[in-house]
Every structure is written in structure tokens, then in C-alpha cells.
Write an enzyme that holds these catalytic residues in place. Structure first.
Site, short mmCIF file in Angstrom:
data_model
loop_
_atom_site.label_atom_id
_atom_site.label_comp_id
_atom_site.label_asym_id
_atom_site.label_seq_id
_atom_site.Cartn_x
_atom_site.Cartn_y
_atom_site.Cartn_z
N THR A 8 0.81 -1.22 0.00
CA THR A 8 0.00 0.00 0.00
C THR A 8 0.84 1.28 0.00
OG1 THR A 8 -1.76 1.22 1.12
CG2 THR A 8 -0.26 -0.01 2.53
N ASP A 68 -7.12 -4.02 -0.93
CA ASP A 68 -8.02 -3.13 -1.67
C ASP A 68 -9.35 -3.14 -0.95
OD1 ASP A 68 -8.00 -1.27 -3.82
OD2 ASP A 68 -9.51 -2.49 -4.81
N PHE A 151 -9.32 7.26 9.06
CA PHE A 151 -9.12 7.97 7.79
C PHE A 151 -10.29 7.64 6.86
CE2 PHE A 151 -7.91 4.45 4.95
CZ PHE A 151 -7.73 3.45 5.87
N TYR A 153 -13.47 7.09 5.00
CA TYR A 153 -14.90 7.20 5.32
C TYR A 153 -15.19 6.88 6.78
CZ TYR A 153 -15.44 7.16 0.21
OH TYR A 153 -15.35 7.46 -1.14
N ASP A 154 -14.16 6.71 7.63
CA ASP A 154 -14.38 6.33 9.04
C ASP A 154 -15.29 7.31 9.77
OD1 ASP A 154 -12.88 4.04 8.90
OD2 ASP A 154 -11.08 4.91 9.80
N LYS A 175 -10.56 -0.15 16.47
CA LYS A 175 -10.97 -0.32 15.06
C LYS A 175 -10.41 -1.64 14.52
CE LYS A 175 -10.59 1.39 10.36
NZ LYS A 175 -10.01 2.32 9.40
N HIS A 180 -13.14 -4.57 8.93
CA HIS A 180 -12.93 -5.30 7.67
C HIS A 180 -11.45 -5.64 7.48
CE1 HIS A 180 -13.12 -0.98 7.69
NE2 HIS A 180 -12.25 -0.90 6.70
P1 ITT Z 1 -3.43 1.71 -1.90
O1 ITT Z 1 -4.16 1.32 -3.16
O2 ITT Z 1 -2.10 2.30 -2.17
O3 ITT Z 1 -3.37 0.60 -0.92
P2 ITT Z 1 -5.70 3.53 -1.54
O4 ITT Z 1 -5.89 4.72 -0.66
O5 ITT Z 1 -5.87 3.72 -3.02
O6 ITT Z 1 -4.28 2.88 -1.18
P3 ITT Z 1 -8.05 1.78 -1.51
O7 ITT Z 1 -8.20 1.87 -2.98
O8 ITT Z 1 -8.14 0.43 -0.91
O9 ITT Z 1 -6.66 2.40 -1.02
O10 ITT Z 1 -9.05 2.71 -0.73
C1 ITT Z 1 -10.31 3.06 -1.25
C2 ITT Z 1 -10.91 4.22 -0.52
O11 ITT Z 1 -11.53 3.75 0.65
C3 ITT Z 1 -9.97 5.36 -0.10
O12 ITT Z 1 -10.68 6.57 -0.32
C4 ITT Z 1 -9.76 5.15 1.37
O13 ITT Z 1 -9.61 6.37 2.04
C5 ITT Z 1 -11.06 4.45 1.78
N1 ITT Z 1 -10.80 3.46 2.83
C6 ITT Z 1 -10.02 2.35 2.75
N2 ITT Z 1 -9.99 1.70 3.91
C7 ITT Z 1 -10.76 2.43 4.78
C8 ITT Z 1 -11.09 2.29 6.13
O14 ITT Z 1 -10.61 1.29 6.88
N3 ITT Z 1 -11.88 3.20 6.70
C9 ITT Z 1 -12.38 4.23 5.97
N4 ITT Z 1 -12.09 4.45 4.68
C10 ITT Z 1 -11.28 3.55 4.08
#
Ligand code: ITT
Length: 194
Positions: A8, A68, A151, A153-154, A175, A180
């Protein structure tokens, strides 16, 4: 002890993953420097997680783990889903993405604001072989942002079976215990033991 490189590029996700995986006895290696973000060109979480894990495993020459994650809102037919990171447009901030979800749910009653987070975690070897696991957290979308932790949508996600707090009102440890990502990481640890 098993060494894993995190794929990530998201520092918040990396910190949650590091905390859980080191607690489970894994050693966490550095993502290769200079490797940019991997474009998420697939249309499923599984496809994107496998893609990211394979690219980083090949670049690092080591076992890599990629996450993801998407937020799936019932009243929005599962959106933002796979496109959660760029829901308010390319390069959107967390606040902009949250604002779009809230705006789209403006007229939706509290009992119709069900949603879930889904995380797929893929683990890949430098030769391209890979496996994956997932974790799901059910809940609902709050009427307005609350909380200062976490961070993405938390601030608007209220997990089912808790006292009504958003994920951003929980500590990082709280958390990880229910999320998830925490569930997927513990499933990953099981998978790597077999
Ligand atoms: P990498 O692909 O580099 O891992 P990313 O930020 O692109 O990082 P994702 O595509 O998995 O990661 O994230 C999709 C969106 O969902 C992104 O806007 C995150 O802020 C949000 N997100 C992911 N995990 C979350 C969580 O545990 N709580 C709240 N929002 C989350």
C-alpha cells in the site's frame, strides 16, 4: 519469522496493517523506494488487490501483501464500491469523498442508510503466484461526520453491534479489533500458516 512487504501507498492503511501483522508475529519490510502508486485498472477489489500485490512482490523480490477496500452503500446500489478512492473525482480528498456520499444520502432515512466495508487482501510471491482473503464490516452511514481517528470514510461509518460511535471515534486498536481490514489480516495470518 515470516517477512512481508506492504504494497500500500496509503500511510493510514499501512499503519493499521503493520500494527495487526506485527502483533501476529510477522516482520514488515519496506515497500521498494521509487515505486509509484500502482494504477487500479481492475473492476473488482480482488482484481486490484492481486494486481498491487504482484507488482510489488516482483519489484521487491519478496512476498508482498496488498489491500483493496471499498465502501458499499445499500441505498446507492453499492456505490462508491471499487471506486471509493476517487468517488468525488480523480485525486479527491477523503473530505470530498465523504461529502459526496453524504450529499447523495441527504434524503435517505436513518433506517435505510445501511452499508458495509469490504477489504480484500492478496499475498503474492515474486514468481507471480498469489492467494487472497477478505473481511467485511456491516454498519450504516451517519448523518454527519464525527470523530478524529482513522481515515477515509471512518468519520461517517457506524459499525453494527457497537454503541453508535463512528469508526473515527474508536482508537486504532478498537478499530482493528472489529474492522474489515483487521478481519482480513487475521484470515491472512491463518492462510499463511497453512
Ligand atoms: P493503496 O491502493 O495504495 O493501498 P488507496 O488509498 O488507493 O491505497 P483503496 O483503494 O483500498 O486504497 O481505498 C479506497 C478508498 O476507501 C480510499 O478513499 C480510502 O480512504 C477508503 N478506505 C479504505 N480503507 C478504509 C477504512 O478502513 N476506513 C475508511 N475508509 C477507508
Amino acid at each position: 519469522m515470516r517477512r512481508l512487504v506492504l504494497a500500500t501507498a496509503n500511510a493510514h492503511k499501512a499503519s493499521e496493517m503493520r500494527a495487526v501483522l506485527s502483533g501476529l508475529g510477522f516482520v514488515i519490510g519496506q515497500r521498494p523506494e521509487g515505486l509509484g502508486e500502482v494504477d487500479e485498472v481492475e473492476d473488482t477489489l480482488q482484481g486490484n488487490a492481486l494486481l498491487k500485490a504482484r507488482v510489488v512482490a516482483a519489484a521487491a523480490g519478496a512476498t508482498a501483501v496488498a489491500d483493496d477496500t471499498g465502501l458499499f452503500v445499500d441505498a446507492l446500489d453499492g456505490r462508491p464500491g471499487v471506486y471509493s478512492a476517487r468517488y468525488a473525482g480523480p485525486g479527491a480528498s477523503d473530505a470530498q469523498n465523504v461529502a459526496r456520499v453524504l450529499a447523495e444520502l441527504e434524503d435517505v432515512a436513518p433506517d435505510r442508510r445501511g452499508a458495509h466495508f469490504r477489504t480484500v487482501i492478496a499475498v503474492a510471491e515474486p514468481d507471480g503466484s498469489a492467494r487472497w482473503v477478505e473481511g467485511v464490516l456491516e454498519g450504516r452511514i451517519a448523518p454527519a461526520p464525527r470523530g478524529a481517528h482513522g481515515f477515509g470514510y471512518d468519520v461517517v461509518f457506524i459499525p453494527r453491534d457497537l454503541g453508535g460511535e463512528t469508526l473515527a471515534e474508536l482508537s486504532a486498536q478498537e478499530k482493528n479489533a472489529i474492522s474489515h481490514r483487521g478481519l482480513a489480516l487475521r484470515a491472512l495470518a491463518e492462510l499463511l500458516r497453512t
